[in-house]
Scaffold this active site. Structure first.
Site, mmCIF file in Angstrom:
data_model
loop_
_atom_site.group_PDB
_atom_site.id
_atom_site.type_symbol
_atom_site.label_atom_id
_atom_site.label_comp_id
_atom_site.label_asym_id
_atom_site.label_seq_id
_atom_site.Cartn_x
_atom_site.Cartn_y
_atom_site.Cartn_z
ATOM 1 N N LEU A 1 0.824 -1.211 0.000
ATOM 2 C CA LEU A 1 0.000 0.000 0.000
ATOM 3 C C LEU A 1 0.854 1.256 0.000
ATOM 4 C CD1 LEU A 1 -3.117 0.840 2.085
ATOM 5 C CD2 LEU A 1 -1.059 2.176 2.523
ATOM 6 N N LEU A 2 0.436 2.216 -0.816
ATOM 7 C CA LEU A 2 1.067 3.549 -0.830
ATOM 8 C C LEU A 2 0.062 4.538 -0.252
ATOM 9 C CD1 LEU A 2 2.533 5.298 -4.011
ATOM 10 C CD2 LEU A 2 0.469 6.178 -2.945
ATOM 11 N N ASP B 1 0.486 8.756 1.778
ATOM 12 C CA ASP B 1 0.950 10.136 1.593
ATOM 13 C C ASP B 1 2.315 10.283 0.913
ATOM 14 O OD1 ASP B 1 -1.051 10.063 3.466
ATOM 15 O OD2 ASP B 1 0.111 10.984 5.059
ATOM 16 N N GLN C 1 4.588 7.085 2.088
ATOM 17 C CA GLN C 1 4.174 6.147 3.124
ATOM 18 C C GLN C 1 3.934 4.796 2.458
ATOM 19 O OE1 GLN C 1 3.075 6.921 6.837
ATOM 20 N NE2 GLN C 1 4.980 7.812 6.114
ATOM 21 N N ARG D 1 1.085 15.013 14.443
ATOM 22 C CA ARG D 1 1.996 14.361 13.480
ATOM 23 C C ARG D 1 2.199 15.171 12.197
ATOM 24 N NH1 ARG D 1 -2.420 10.776 14.124
ATOM 25 N NH2 ARG D 1 -4.015 11.066 12.528
ATOM 26 N N GLU E 1 -4.527 16.902 9.357
ATOM 27 C CA GLU E 1 -3.325 16.132 9.037
ATOM 28 C C GLU E 1 -2.506 16.846 7.959
ATOM 29 O OE1 GLU E 1 -5.114 12.216 8.021
ATOM 30 O OE2 GLU E 1 -4.417 11.550 9.988
#
Ligand code: FRU
Length: 462
Positions: A40-41, A43, A59, A161, A213
């Site tokens: 999985l990809l 951000d 990510q 974060r 975020e």
């Protein structure tokens, strides 16, 4: 206490070896967009041009197609078109990041490439800790973790974060996405003289939703704060995705009023974008063409061991009180054969799934149907896109209103994605699509000139 596996990188590369052949041969795997070789990809992270080369990290969950303890995958490019895979930059193998090297950014200082990211630590009962961490590299290939730089300040929950760092007025600044103890979304600001010790400067912006975020700050004509708020209520044609991504044009010293928030993209899948400035002074943006909790479990690519992709790189410009997005001009290099050149108005015929479709001199309301799956309609100033709902329950739509009359549309289609740039980037829709793989029929009704280019047909972004 959970054990930390020091061999995570090798295990990730074993997954690539074992499954990337299957992922890349999936007919839905993109031809010219960045997608994960396996897993999985999400951000984009650490987007920077360093010593002439563009670096983009993302990510990455290599072990399955769900979320979890993320790595930072790493790609480099000289031209924003061809990307080379590098060894993963960060693996979740320290006590302070063991359930994920979460999102963050990159800067250059004293010839080094520095990464700032969030160390996510979650125990088996779901208790979360968060650390803002740093890593450094001298060669732009291997990264050494420096460790924790910032711990959670009072007044915030551990949903704290995604540090984005930049230099301004001879100092370094960092914005972090956060949630106050009262469960309000906000962005906090830190300042540093040396990128080692950081001073908490307070809340830079707040006011809507329960969590913000992936913040970003940059200057176009004015100061722009970009972020992805969660918890906004749907309002007419706005905020119809699970979560939003947008911006406030404001002033770093005077503030960013929440009522000026605008969505950046109006498609079904667009989240957590990040920008950088390159050596031509362009403000470039890449976004995740995905949406957390927005139906990703229904995508048909899980069985082939991959999910999600990035958007194309775009250049940001300010037009009045709006940020517009244009595909970077380097993308013209992708063009191979011209498939259609039509001035008579309408078009109906078969088209491959790796194309650029350009409509100019649009003179009346139009209706486009792509591969019997995705439709685009203009009625007056309103553009509506529609596709089958991911969960199989009928149709779903998104819409946006133009400020000026529709004159042109540029669409990038890549196997299972569609980016629509309207009026030279005034409105953009980024979405995934999963039409039947054997259907190639496209229909355009309305009056305009139509051009279609075949774009590079190789599979994979490597
Ligand atoms: C946004 C996000 C970030 C976090 C990362 C984890 O999609 O939730 O806030 O750092 O993804 O993968």
């Amino acid at each position: 206490m959970q054990m930390i596996d020091v061999n995570l990188r090798n295990k990730a590369m074993e997954m690539v070896e074992e499954y990337s052949g299957i992922a890349l041969s999936d007919p839905y795997y993109p031809s010219y967009h960045i997608a994960p070789p396996v897993g999985l990809l999400n951000d984009p992270n650490g987007f920077i041009q360093w010593k002439g080369t563009y670096h983009l990290f993302y990510q990455w969950m290599p072990f399955h197609t769900g979320h979890g303890a993320k790595f930072w995958a790493h790609l480099t490019s000289r031209d924003l078109v061809d990307w080379a895979w590098q060894e993963p930059a960060l693996a979740p193998d320290e006590w302070y990041d063991r359930t994920g090297c979460y999102s963050g950014s990159a800067v250059e200082k004293d010839d080094e490439l520095l990464l700032f990211y969030t160390g996510n630590v979650k125990d088996d009962d779901g208790n979360r800790e968060t650390y803002q961490c740093k890593a450094r590299s001298e060669d732009g290939v291997s990264f050494e973790k420096v460790g924790v730089q910032i711990e959670l300040p009072d007044g915030f929950t551990p949903h704290f974060r995604d540090p984005k760092v930049w230099k301004m007025r001879n100092e370094w600044y960092m914005v972090i996405g956060a949630q106050t103890e009262e469960k309000e979304g906000c962005i906090v600001l830190y300042r540093s003289e040396d990128l080692d010790s950081w001073t908490y400067e307070g809340i830079l912006a707040s006011g809507m939703g329960y969590m913000w975020e992936c913040p970003d700050f940059f200057r176009l004509k004015d100061d722009v704060l970009l972020f992805s708020p969660q918890g906004l209520e749907e309002k007419g044609i706005d905020y119809r995705n699970m979560y939003q991504s947008g911006y406030i044009i404001g002033d770093f010293d005077k503030g960013f009023p929440e009522e000026k928030f605008r969505e950046l993209d109006h498609g079904f899948e667009f989240y957590a974008p990040q920008t950088t400035e390159d050596d031509q002074g362009r403000r470039l943006l890449v976004g995740w063409m995905g949406m957390p909790d927005g139906g990703e479990e229904y995508f048909p690519t899980h069985d082939n061991h991959w999910i999600h992709q990035m958007t194309l790189p775009r250049e940001l410009l300010q037009q009045g009180d709006r940020v517009i997005q244009k595909p970077v001009e380097e993308l013209e290099k992708l063009r191979t054969d011209k498939l259609v050149e039509e001035n008579s108005g309408s078009f109906a015929g078969n088209l491959p799934r790796n194309i650029e479709l350009i409509m100019r001199e649009i003179e009346e309301d139009i209706y486009i149907d792509l591969y019997d799956y995705f439709s685009i309609r203009l009625e007056g100033r309103r553009i509506t896109i529609e596709r089958p709902a991911m969960d199989g329950s009928g149709k779903e739509w998104r819409a946006a209103d133009l400020v000026s009359p529709l004159t042109e549309m540029r669409m990038f289609i890549d196997q299972s994605s569609l980016e629509i740039f309207v009026n030279d980037g005034e409105i953009v829709f980024s979405s995934r699509m999963f039409p039947d793989v054997d259907t190639h029929e496209c229909r355009v009704k309305g009056r305009s000139s139509i051009t279609a280019w075949n774009l590079r047909a190789e599979k994979g972004a490597e």
